[in-house]
Design an enzyme around this catalytic site. Structure first.
Site, PDB file in Angstrom:
ATOM      1  N   ASN A   1       3.799  12.471   4.242  1.00 29.73           N
ATOM      2  CA  ASN A   1       3.178  11.841   5.417  1.00 29.73           C
ATOM      3  C   ASN A   1       2.108  12.737   6.049  1.00 29.73           C
ATOM      4  O   ASN A   1       1.626  12.458   7.137  1.00 29.73           O
ATOM      5  CB  ASN A   1       4.257  11.479   6.450  1.00 29.73           C
ATOM      6  CG  ASN A   1       5.001  12.708   6.987  1.00 29.73           C
ATOM      7  OD1 ASN A   1       4.656  13.851   6.661  1.00 29.73           O
ATOM      8  ND2 ASN A   1       6.016  12.486   7.804  1.00 29.73           N
TER       9      ASN A   1
ATOM     10  N   HIS B   1       2.524  15.922   6.977  1.00 27.48           N
ATOM     11  CA  HIS B   1       2.970  16.960   7.911  1.00 27.48           C
ATOM     12  C   HIS B   1       2.711  18.358   7.339  1.00 27.48           C
ATOM     13  O   HIS B   1       2.666  18.554   6.125  1.00 27.48           O
ATOM     14  CB  HIS B   1       4.434  16.762   8.344  1.00 27.48           C
ATOM     15  CG  HIS B   1       5.473  17.085   7.329  1.00 27.48           C
ATOM     16  ND1 HIS B   1       6.728  16.523   7.349  1.00 27.48           N
ATOM     17  CD2 HIS B   1       5.474  17.918   6.259  1.00 27.48           C
ATOM     18  CE1 HIS B   1       7.441  17.000   6.346  1.00 27.48           C
ATOM     19  NE2 HIS B   1       6.705  17.848   5.659  1.00 27.48           N
TER      20      HIS B   1
ATOM     21  N   GLU C   1       4.932  16.630  12.573  1.00 28.36           N
ATOM     22  CA  GLU C   1       4.982  15.278  12.036  1.00 28.36           C
ATOM     23  C   GLU C   1       3.826  14.428  12.586  1.00 28.36           C
ATOM     24  O   GLU C   1       3.245  14.771  13.626  1.00 28.36           O
ATOM     25  CB  GLU C   1       6.313  14.623  12.438  1.00 28.36           C
ATOM     26  CG  GLU C   1       7.550  15.314  11.848  1.00 28.36           C
ATOM     27  CD  GLU C   1       7.820  14.929  10.408  1.00 28.36           C
ATOM     28  OE1 GLU C   1       6.863  14.796   9.614  1.00 28.36           O
ATOM     29  OE2 GLU C   1       8.996  14.767  10.063  1.00 28.36           O
TER      30      GLU C   1
ATOM     31  N   ASP D   1       9.126  27.189   9.968  1.00 27.73           N
ATOM     32  CA  ASP D   1      10.043  26.273  10.645  1.00 27.73           C
ATOM     33  C   ASP D   1      11.491  26.509  10.246  1.00 27.73           C
ATOM     34  O   ASP D   1      11.783  27.265   9.313  1.00 27.73           O
ATOM     35  CB  ASP D   1       9.640  24.813  10.376  1.00 27.73           C
ATOM     36  CG  ASP D   1       9.325  24.547   8.900  1.00 27.73           C
ATOM     37  OD1 ASP D   1       9.668  25.386   8.037  1.00 27.73           O
ATOM     38  OD2 ASP D   1       8.734  23.495   8.610  1.00 27.73           O
TER      39      ASP D   1
HETATM   40  P1  PGA Z   1       8.076  19.718  -0.650  1.00 31.36           P
HETATM   41  O1  PGA Z   1       7.875  19.640   0.919  1.00 31.36           O
HETATM   42  O2  PGA Z   1       7.399  20.981  -1.092  1.00 31.36           O
HETATM   43  O3  PGA Z   1       9.558  19.762  -0.843  1.00 31.36           O
HETATM   44  O4  PGA Z   1       7.437  18.495  -1.227  1.00 31.36           O
HETATM   45  C1  PGA Z   1       6.635  19.945   1.432  1.00 31.36           C
HETATM   46  C2  PGA Z   1       6.668  19.800   2.927  1.00 31.36           C
HETATM   47  O5  PGA Z   1       7.412  18.929   3.406  1.00 31.36           O
HETATM   48  O6  PGA Z   1       5.964  20.547   3.609  1.00 31.36           O
END
Ligand code: PGA
Length: 250
Positions: free
Chosen positions: A136, A138, A143, A67
């Site tokens: 959450n 994702h 999302e 992404d």
């Molecule tokens: P993080 O993010 O590794 O900074 O916790 C993970 C994600 O949002 O996929």
């Protein structure tokens, strides 16, 4: 699903890097699906160390990232292209021409998404897709939603993601509100998926991923339908999975 429970972040990073290095050694011209965020930083550090020791080479590897923020230039220090250069690509022998991140500045973002899908398809999809997971649930920037989106698409980031990522920006106001993300179809088409997670903040998301019903409300739950998923996480992130009696490798 194979689940490795590691004692801390460093052990998690080492295990994940070993799995990625094994893939490169097995198939020197493999396609790696790569992820950003704070979780994989240690994994990339371990891979750089293995490269420096001469244990692994990225010379023939192609990469496809999950992404990119919409509207951020590759030179912006919070863009995911910049992250990849800074945390991995600049430190190993990967050919820059073989690295791919969606273009956040594309004038026609929809066309960029369609082109990205065609590109990943032309590679035959990732041999190994590395994933982090949001609080959450994702994956990439897919999302929580009322349905799964198969194709690469432009997504509105949720308030929970914006506030989770605000720590990287001057303020939450600076966090882009949209991103281009590989869809669930591309992610699930990877031959193997490696999900990394650490910290108690990920415990609910990991519990749902492993034990919960498959629902777009927690996108990572779709991984239950993939036949080769490896989760590498620390004790804190796995606390609820372990409490539910799921077997883990230690
Ligand atoms: P993080 O993010 O590794 O900074 O916790 C993970 C994600 O949002 O996929």
């Amino acid at each position: 699903m194979r689940i490795y429970c590691e004692k801390d972040y460093q052990a998690m990073s080492r295990r994940a890097a070993n799995i990625i290095a094994a893939e490169i050694i097995r198939k020197p011209d493999c396609v790696l699906g790569l992820a950003t965020g704070s979780t994989p930083v240690g994994t990339y550090k371990e891979l750089i160390a293995m490269y420096q020791q001469g244990d692994v080479s990225f010379k023939e590897v192609h990469s496809v990232n999950l992404d990119e923020y919409k509207g951020l230039a590759p030179t912006h220090d919070q863009s995911y292209r910049y992250f990849m250069q800074d945390n991995l690509f600049n430190h190993v022998d990967i050919d820059p021409a073989n690295t791919n991140v969606p273009n956040g500045l594309a004038e026609d973002a929809e066309a960029e998404c369609a082109a990205y899908d065609r590109l990943v398809e032309s590679f035959g999809y990732a041999d190994l897709q590395l994933l982090g997971i949001g609080n959450n649930g994702h994956i990439g920037f897919n999302e929580p939603d009322s349905s799964f989106t198969k194709a690469t698409h432009v997504v509105d980031l949720t308030e929970s993601t914006i506030s989770a990522n605000a720590r990287f920006f001057e303020s939450a106001n600076e966090v882009p509100r949209q991103a281009l993300t590989m869809g669930i179809g591309c992610i699930m088409a990877a031959r193997r998926i490696l999900l990394v997670a650490n910290g108690a903040g990920k415990a609910d998301a990991l519990y749902n991923t492993v034990c919960g019903p498959i629902t777009p409300e927690c996108p990572a739950t779709i991984l239950q339908l993939h036949k080769d998923v490896v989760i590498v996480a620390d004790e804190a992130a796995l606390s609820k999975v372990i409490a539910a009696g799921v077997a883990v490798c230690r």
